[in-house]
Design a protein around this motif. Structure first.
Motif, mmCIF file in Angstrom:
data_model
loop_
_atom_site.group_PDB
_atom_site.id
_atom_site.type_symbol
_atom_site.label_atom_id
_atom_site.label_comp_id
_atom_site.label_asym_id
_atom_site.label_seq_id
_atom_site.Cartn_x
_atom_site.Cartn_y
_atom_site.Cartn_z
ATOM 1 N N THR A 83 39.849 49.398 44.730
ATOM 2 C CA THR A 83 40.708 48.267 45.044
ATOM 3 C C THR A 83 40.959 47.479 43.759
ATOM 4 O O THR A 83 40.378 47.757 42.705
ATOM 5 N N SER A 84 41.807 46.486 43.859
ATOM 6 C CA SER A 84 42.153 45.698 42.681
ATOM 7 C C SER A 84 40.956 44.984 42.078
ATOM 8 O O SER A 84 40.927 44.711 40.878
ATOM 9 N N GLN A 85 39.966 44.684 42.892
ATOM 10 C CA GLN A 85 38.825 43.911 42.416
ATOM 11 C C GLN A 85 37.659 44.775 41.941
ATOM 12 O O GLN A 85 36.687 44.266 41.401
ATOM 13 N N ASP A 86 37.737 46.089 42.151
ATOM 14 C CA ASP A 86 36.634 46.967 41.761
ATOM 15 C C ASP A 86 36.575 47.139 40.246
ATOM 16 O O ASP A 86 37.610 47.282 39.585
ATOM 17 N N ASP A 87 35.368 47.125 39.723
ATOM 18 C CA ASP A 87 35.156 47.382 38.304
ATOM 19 C C ASP A 87 34.440 48.709 38.075
ATOM 20 O O ASP A 87 34.008 49.009 36.958
ATOM 21 N N ASN A 112 58.721 48.063 47.033
ATOM 22 C CA ASN A 112 59.010 49.157 46.123
ATOM 23 C C ASN A 112 59.277 48.668 44.706
ATOM 24 O O ASN A 112 59.509 49.456 43.803
ATOM 25 N N ALA A 113 59.244 47.372 44.505
ATOM 26 C CA ALA A 113 59.415 46.850 43.152
ATOM 27 C C ALA A 113 58.580 45.581 43.032
ATOM 28 O O ALA A 113 58.773 44.629 43.791
ATOM 29 N N ILE A 114 57.651 45.599 42.121
ATOM 30 C CA ILE A 114 56.760 44.456 41.918
ATOM 31 C C ILE A 114 56.903 44.004 40.471
ATOM 32 O O ILE A 114 56.608 44.760 39.549
ATOM 33 N N GLN A 115 57.395 42.814 40.288
ATOM 34 C CA GLN A 115 57.607 42.302 38.949
ATOM 35 C C GLN A 115 56.622 41.156 38.690
ATOM 36 O O GLN A 115 56.564 40.183 39.455
ATOM 37 N N LEU A 116 55.863 41.293 37.661
ATOM 38 C CA LEU A 116 54.900 40.264 37.291
ATOM 39 C C LEU A 116 55.339 39.641 35.980
ATOM 40 O O LEU A 116 55.486 40.338 34.975
ATOM 41 N N LEU A 117 55.553 38.348 36.002
ATOM 42 C CA LEU A 117 56.017 37.651 34.802
ATOM 43 C C LEU A 117 54.991 36.640 34.367
ATOM 44 O O LEU A 117 54.325 36.028 35.175
ATOM 45 N N LYS A 123 45.284 43.671 38.293
ATOM 46 C CA LYS A 123 44.607 42.446 38.735
ATOM 47 C C LYS A 123 45.502 41.553 39.590
ATOM 48 O O LYS A 123 45.010 40.654 40.277
ATOM 49 N N ASN A 124 46.802 41.801 39.571
ATOM 50 C CA ASN A 124 47.716 40.867 40.232
ATOM 51 C C ASN A 124 48.638 41.498 41.268
ATOM 52 O O ASN A 124 49.383 40.771 41.932
ATOM 53 N N ASN A 125 48.632 42.825 41.422
ATOM 54 C CA ASN A 125 49.563 43.401 42.403
ATOM 55 C C ASN A 125 49.067 43.145 43.817
ATOM 56 O O ASN A 125 47.863 43.075 44.064
ATOM 57 N N PRO A 126 49.977 42.998 44.797
ATOM 58 C CA PRO A 126 49.593 42.664 46.176
ATOM 59 C C PRO A 126 49.162 43.869 47.004
ATOM 60 O O PRO A 126 48.882 43.722 48.200
ATOM 61 N N PHE A 138 45.421 51.057 39.882
ATOM 62 C CA PHE A 138 46.160 52.235 39.430
ATOM 63 C C PHE A 138 45.624 52.702 38.088
ATOM 64 O O PHE A 138 45.098 51.918 37.288
ATOM 65 N N ALA A 139 45.775 54.008 37.856
ATOM 66 C CA ALA A 139 45.412 54.609 36.574
ATOM 67 C C ALA A 139 46.676 55.136 35.898
ATOM 68 O O ALA A 139 47.677 55.434 36.562
#
Length: 268
Positions: free
Chosen positions: A217-221, A263-268, A178-181, A186-187
């Motif tokens: 896409t990130s928004q697809d359900d 290449n590195a996405i950190q969500l805090l 829900k938050n990656n740019p 992803f599965a």
């Protein structure tokens, strides 16, 4: 007497020719026998063969982590006139923290430390040295784990079906999607390892898991289908404690050498 002397001479000549024939036959047979050499384990030919074995090992499996050569325990080269030389090696490998889908060269991959439960592989390899170069014809490996003893607050491996660990993976992946740019959903591809640590307030869980891009896409359900491995974006995620503490390293498709700028996405 003359006839006796002739007979004795004839018998001696026959015996001499028979002995010579045995010597020639034995020499030819000895030439066909294989010879064995034992070069030093730090010799260039030993190191070259060990690196071929390392590359083969890392390309044989599509799951888990890459292995790097630790040491050469033994090398034996069997040579024969009618066949290619064969190299028999006993090798020790150490597990790295790089997933097999990670394009990072194994020489740059950090080795997993004992405090994080290191994994070692003891392998036997047989390689043939032909005009095309060295190639693996047989191998077998066994793995062992090694951890720090007597460490009360150290991370401990838990089964991959641990309920709390699976919950951490599910919620952290949902948060990442829900938050990656990248605007890609992803599965879960596979679980690498799950660990727990005893802290005040109860156990704290950690998870390493591989992910693969889908057609959503990130928004697809909708129901999302993972893409083919050759064209999909992959990643390795490290989740710690709670769903919103997740760090994912994203890899380019395996059929390209292009590294993504992110290449590195950190969500805090």
């Amino acid at each position: 007497w003359l006839q006796v002397i002739r007979l004795l001479f004839s018998m001696q000549l026959c015996t001499t020719l028979t002995v010579l024939g045995l010597l020639v036959t034995g020499s030819q047979a000895q030439g066909l026998m294989p010879t064995i050499s034992l070069p030093p384990c730090d010799s260039p030919e030993a190191e070259a063969a060990a690196l071929v074995a390392q590359g083969f090992l890392n390309t044989q499996h599509t799951h888990g982590y890459k292995y790097v050569l630790n040491q050469i325990d033994e090398i034996k080269i069997v040579s024969g006139p009618l066949q290619a030389d064969t190299y028999h090696l006993e090798l020790d490998f150490l597990e790295t923290t790089c997933h097999v889908l990670d394009p990072t060269p194994v020489s740059l991959c950090p080795v997993r430390q004992k405090i994080n439960t290191a994994v070692e592989a003891d392998c036997d390899f047989v390689l043939a040295n032909t005009t095309q170069g060295l190639s693996v014809v047989a191998f077998k490996c066994k793995t062992e784990t090694e951890s720090e003893g007597g460490c009360g607050g150290c991370l401990q491996l838990v089964p991959l079906n641990d309920t709390d660990g699976l919950q951490l993976i599910e919620t952290s992946l949902d948060h990442f999607n829900k938050n990656n740019p990248l605007n890609t959903k992803f599965a879960l591809l596979e679980i690498g390892r799950m660990e727990s640590q005893i802290v005040s307030g109860g156990p704290r869980y950690f998870a390493e898991y591989a992910i693969i891009g889908t057609n959503c896409t990130s928004q697809d359900d909708d129901i999302c289908i993972p893409q083919n491995h050759t064209v999909a974006i992959h990643g390795l995620c490290l989740a710690e404690g709670s769903a919103n503490r997740v760090n994912c390293k994203i890899f380019a498709p395996v059929n390209t050498t292009l590294l993504l700028h992110i290449n590195a996405i950190q969500l805090l």
